[in-house]
Design a protein around this motif. Structure first.
Motif, PDB file in Angstrom:
ATOM      1  N   ILE A 254       0.835  -1.205   0.000  1.00 53.76           N
ATOM      2  CA  ILE A 254       0.000   0.000   0.000  1.00 53.76           C
ATOM      3  C   ILE A 254       0.866   1.249   0.000  1.00 53.76           C
ATOM      4  N   GLY A 255       1.858   1.286   0.893  1.00 47.89           N
ATOM      5  CA  GLY A 255       2.733   2.458   0.960  1.00 47.89           C
ATOM      6  C   GLY A 255       3.510   2.671  -0.316  1.00 47.89           C
ATOM      7  N   PHE A 256       3.971   1.571  -0.923  1.00 48.74           N
ATOM      8  CA  PHE A 256       4.750   1.701  -2.153  1.00 48.74           C
ATOM      9  C   PHE A 256       3.869   2.143  -3.311  1.00 48.74           C
TER      10      PHE A 256
ATOM     11  N   LEU B 189       2.873   6.506   5.301  1.00 43.93           N
ATOM     12  CA  LEU B 189       3.622   7.750   5.128  1.00 43.93           C
ATOM     13  C   LEU B 189       5.123   7.531   5.278  1.00 43.93           C
ATOM     14  N   VAL B 190       5.519   6.693   6.213  1.00 45.97           N
ATOM     15  CA  VAL B 190       6.957   6.398   6.378  1.00 45.97           C
ATOM     16  C   VAL B 190       7.508   5.740   5.120  1.00 45.97           C
ATOM     17  N   ILE B 191       6.791   4.763   4.580  1.00 42.73           N
ATOM     18  CA  ILE B 191       7.242   4.087   3.369  1.00 42.73           C
ATOM     19  C   ILE B 191       7.312   5.067   2.201  1.00 42.73           C
TER      20      ILE B 191
ATOM     21  N   GLY C 196      11.475   0.353   5.352  1.00 44.01           N
ATOM     22  CA  GLY C 196      10.635   1.383   5.932  1.00 44.01           C
ATOM     23  C   GLY C 196       9.451   0.803   6.681  1.00 44.01           C
ATOM     24  N   ALA C 197       8.851  -0.251   6.137  1.00 40.99           N
ATOM     25  CA  ALA C 197       7.721  -0.891   6.810  1.00 40.99           C
ATOM     26  C   ALA C 197       8.143  -1.503   8.137  1.00 40.99           C
ATOM     27  N   ILE C 198       9.287  -2.178   8.150  1.00 41.56           N
ATOM     28  CA  ILE C 198       9.781  -2.783   9.390  1.00 41.56           C
ATOM     29  C   ILE C 198      10.060  -1.705  10.428  1.00 41.56           C
ATOM     30  N   PHE C 199      10.696  -0.609   9.999  1.00 39.67           N
ATOM     31  CA  PHE C 199      11.009   0.462  10.930  1.00 39.67           C
ATOM     32  C   PHE C 199       9.741   1.111  11.470  1.00 39.67           C
TER      33      PHE C 199
ATOM     34  N   LEU D 207       6.247  -7.835  11.173  1.00 37.43           N
ATOM     35  CA  LEU D 207       7.563  -8.402  11.472  1.00 37.43           C
ATOM     36  C   LEU D 207       8.357  -7.507  12.410  1.00 37.43           C
ATOM     37  N   GLY D 208       8.189  -6.177  12.295  1.00 35.00           N
ATOM     38  CA  GLY D 208       8.889  -5.277  13.210  1.00 35.00           C
ATOM     39  C   GLY D 208       8.466  -5.498  14.650  1.00 35.00           C
TER      40      GLY D 208
END
Length: 255
Positions: A63-65, A121-123, A187-190, A200-201
């Motif tokens: 979604i973010g990408f 938004l982070v991604i 970015g998703a993990i972070f 997973l994060g």
């Protein structure tokens, strides 16, 4: 493909063997450095939990990408059509990379909560720049003689963009896409590390707090497989979208 992949596969195998032997000889505790065999064994034992946390990470990554791609394409096309926008947006694009995501991500959690939006938004923040710049540079590097030929034939600005500039920019786009897709997973993990209910994060954070280093490394392995899979899919997508470019470069490689 086998010729291209076997050196990397051989190197990874050697590193895993060295890791296994070093842990066995040193007698390292699993809490400090588990062996590769233990990581695989425990990862398989907790496969249901790993899978349950992988799905949210894949979902937020895609979604973010997707959001990032839409925004990057819109910005790059607008910049290509407007020299004024190019002068206005390019410095902002560069400045966006100076923002520390480590500091911005917690603020996004505060502003938007623990839902999907802050992670998206982070991604978008970490993937927008390489794709947008790759497209902008790809449009700018279009063959000028072909553009001049179409202009002499009375082609409109949109027609020159559609038939020359857009196809010419696609190789640069896919190069940038491969860089950005690996950033998307990271970015998703972070973002999940900062604040999430599943993923997973979160799984890594919980297992780290319980000193389950083997499960942390198992989640890292899943993350690596996910990143490599998405990276490989970009080559398949490029073959489907730009067969002429792929065929030309495969021909050069064969020669």
């Amino acid at each position: 493909m086998i010729r291209r992949l076997w050196p990397a596969a051989a190197l990874v195998t050697v590193l895993l063997v060295v890791w296994q032997v070093a842990v066995t000889v040193a007698g390292a505790r699993p809490q400090v450095l588990p062996s590769p065999l233990r990581v695989v064994e425990q990862g398989w034992a907790f496969r249901a939990e790993l899978w349950a946390n992988t799905l949210p990470t894949v979902q937020v990554t895609l979604i973010g990408f997707t959001v990032s791609m839409v925004l990057a394409w819109a910005a790059a096309v607008a910049v290509d059509f407007s020299p004024w926008l190019r002068r206005a947006l390019t410095p902002l694009l560069v400045a966006s990379q100076t923002l520390p995501v480590v500091a911005i991500a917690p603020l996004l959690i505060i502003w938007f909560g623990f839902g999907l939006l802050p992670k998206v938004l982070v991604i978008a923040l970490v993937t927008f720049f390489p794709v947008a710049v790759g497209l902008i540079e790809g449009f700018a590097a279009t063959d000028r003689s072909a553009t001049a030929l179409l202009r002499s034939m009375g082609a409109s600005r949109w027609q020159r963009f559609r038939y020359v500039r857009l196809p010419g920019a696609l190789p640069s786009f896919f190069t940038a896409l491969r860089i950005a897709i690996t950033y998307a997973v990271t970015g998703a993990i972070f973002a999940e590390y900062v604040g999430a209910r599943a993923g997973l994060g979160i799984f890594m954070q919980l297992q780290k707090n319980q000193f389950r280093t083997d499960l942390v490394l198992a989640a890292v392995g899943v993350t690596a497989v996910l990143s490599v899979t998405l990276f490989a899919l970009t080559f398949l997508l490029q073959r489907l979208v730009t067969p002429w470019y792929v065929a030309d470069h495969d021909g050069h490689g064969a020669r």
